[in-house]
Design an enzyme around this catalytic site. Structure first.
Site, PDB file in Angstrom:
ATOM      1  N   CYS A  73       0.857  -1.183   0.000  1.00 39.30           N
ATOM      2  CA  CYS A  73       0.000   0.000   0.000  1.00 39.30           C
ATOM      3  C   CYS A  73       0.896   1.237   0.000  1.00 39.30           C
ATOM      4  O   CYS A  73       1.679   1.434   0.935  1.00 39.30           O
ATOM      5  CB  CYS A  73      -0.877  -0.021   1.247  1.00 39.30           C
ATOM      6  SG  CYS A  73      -1.905   1.427   1.401  1.00 39.30           S
ATOM      7  N   HIS A 166      -2.905  -4.103 -10.665  1.00 41.74           N
ATOM      8  CA  HIS A 166      -3.627  -2.910 -11.120  1.00 41.74           C
ATOM      9  C   HIS A 166      -4.039  -3.093 -12.576  1.00 41.74           C
ATOM     10  O   HIS A 166      -3.216  -3.447 -13.414  1.00 41.74           O
ATOM     11  CB  HIS A 166      -2.751  -1.659 -10.994  1.00 41.74           C
ATOM     12  CG  HIS A 166      -2.420  -1.348  -9.574  1.00 41.74           C
ATOM     13  ND1 HIS A 166      -3.226  -0.583  -8.771  1.00 41.74           N
ATOM     14  CD2 HIS A 166      -1.395  -1.761  -8.785  1.00 41.74           C
ATOM     15  CE1 HIS A 166      -2.710  -0.516  -7.557  1.00 41.74           C
ATOM     16  NE2 HIS A 166      -1.595  -1.228  -7.534  1.00 41.74           N
ATOM     17  N   GLU A 215     -10.551   0.285  -5.399  1.00 43.26           N
ATOM     18  CA  GLU A 215      -9.579  -0.607  -4.769  1.00 43.26           C
ATOM     19  C   GLU A 215     -10.157  -1.975  -4.468  1.00 43.26           C
ATOM     20  O   GLU A 215     -11.261  -2.084  -3.931  1.00 43.26           O
ATOM     21  CB  GLU A 215      -9.089  -0.006  -3.445  1.00 43.26           C
ATOM     22  CG  GLU A 215      -8.058   1.064  -3.623  1.00 43.26           C
ATOM     23  CD  GLU A 215      -7.447   1.475  -2.307  1.00 43.26           C
ATOM     24  OE1 GLU A 215      -7.429   0.667  -1.358  1.00 43.26           O
ATOM     25  OE2 GLU A 215      -6.988   2.620  -2.227  1.00 43.26           O
ATOM     26  N   CYS A 224      -4.668   6.404  -4.116  1.00 40.72           N
ATOM     27  CA  CYS A 224      -4.001   5.095  -4.078  1.00 40.72           C
ATOM     28  C   CYS A 224      -2.572   5.281  -4.580  1.00 40.72           C
ATOM     29  O   CYS A 224      -2.368   5.653  -5.741  1.00 40.72           O
ATOM     30  CB  CYS A 224      -4.769   4.112  -4.958  1.00 40.72           C
ATOM     31  SG  CYS A 224      -4.075   2.459  -4.988  1.00 40.72           S
ATOM     32  N   GLY A 227      -1.555   2.604  -6.993  1.00 43.98           N
ATOM     33  CA  GLY A 227      -2.327   2.872  -8.213  1.00 43.98           C
ATOM     34  C   GLY A 227      -1.755   4.043  -8.995  1.00 43.98           C
ATOM     35  O   GLY A 227      -1.703   4.014 -10.230  1.00 43.98           O
TER      36      GLY A 227
END
Ligand code: ZDR
Length: 290
Positions: A73, A166, A215, A224, A227
């Protein structure tokens, strides 16, 4: 159980210090479901646990609001770095953190004892279809601007792993993008055996994009970091931007660079501590394993 609520650009997490707390009495999957709930719990996009590491400075684990554990993350690791520095767990400003996606290296920028910004060496993006992971052939090829159909909706997708998956597509206007409609259908599509995060990207110019994210295990969030990192890679692979871009998210802006020197992604942005609190035994009862 003491906890700290932190966020990076409104992507918010509950942090628990697994060095101070004995976490072996808790089922972390259930704990994440409880604390993340915005009505019955604290309310967050997930649970992040601070752990010691035998080999590097710290280890980070992240759980989604649905209880699933993710590998990594980006916003979370910036706030993690601020947490360990400002809570006195380290005085180092160059950290190495072990995650489910391998090692990441946050650099802290400190003013008057406070961490004002964090630049994270996120490592190299993984581009092979099998690394996303995504089914189909060739398993060792890249997924760049590939036609994709979900329930009759046609699109072109580019897929990148930042340790977590992703699936990205380019749109004319992120405000009009069908994030909550297509997001969950792509997230749970059988070609993604580990499910996937889903990004909608609007290119503004060679140096800036708008992006909205759905997400995995969480739904639409305000930002994100992994992301945004994957977005930079997708833009470069499709020759839509330069290698250093600003990614404007609902919660604010991240600076992302895909270095042509070492091939690593560098993510720079802020993190904020909101408050520290204490969870009651009653609220946590269903997560106790002994
Ligand atoms: C944890 C995550 N939902 C997943 O399942 O991979 C991705 C979230 C990433 C996070 N918001 C970030 O990188 O800042």
């Amino acid at each position: 159980m003491r906890f700290t609520k932190m966020h990076g650009l409104g992507n918010d997490y509950v942090y628990v210090d697994g060095i101070a707390e004995d976490l072996s009495v808790w089922d972390l999957t259930e704990l994440s479901r409880i604390v993340s709930d915005r009505n019955f719990g604290v309310g967050s996009d997930g649970l992040i646990v601070v752990l010691p590491s035998e080999t590097v400075d710290f280890r980070m684990r992240i759980f989604n609001p649905d209880g699933s554990e993710a590998e990594m993350c980006g916003n979370g690791v910036r706030a993690f770095s601020k947490y360990v520095f400002e809570h006195g767990l380290t005085d180092k400003t160059d950290l190495t953190v072990q995650t489910g996606a391998g090692l990441v290296r946050p650099r802290l920028f400190v003013e008057d004892g406070k961490v004002v910004s964090i630049r994270v060496d996120m490592g190299e993006p993984r581009l092979m279809r099998s690394e996303i992971p995504m089914q189909g052939e060739p398993a060792d090829g890249q997924v760049v601007n590939e036609p994709f159909v979900v329930d009759g909706s046609e699109m072109h997708i580019t897929c990148v792993s930042m340790g977590n998956p992703h699936c990205m597509q380019f749109v004319d206007d992120v405000d009009e993008a069908p994030v909550s409609d297509l997001g969950p259908r792509i997230e749970n599509h059988p070609v993604f055996p580990a499910r996937t995060n889903v990004e909608f990207i609007e290119v503004l110019d060679r140096g800036q994009v708008n992006m909205r994210v759905w997400e995995r295990g969480a739904g639409e969030t305000l930002a994100c970091g992994t992301g945004a990192s994957a977005t930079c890679v997708a833009c470069v692979l499709n020759d839509l931007t330069d290698r250093a871009i600003q990614v404007h998210l609902r919660g604010g802006t991240l600076t992302i660079e895909w270095s042509s020197e070492d091939g690593h992604i560098y993510m720079t942005g802020p993190a904020t501590e909101v408050y520290t609190g204490e969870l009651s035994d009653a609220a946590l009862a269903s997560a106790r394993v002994r």
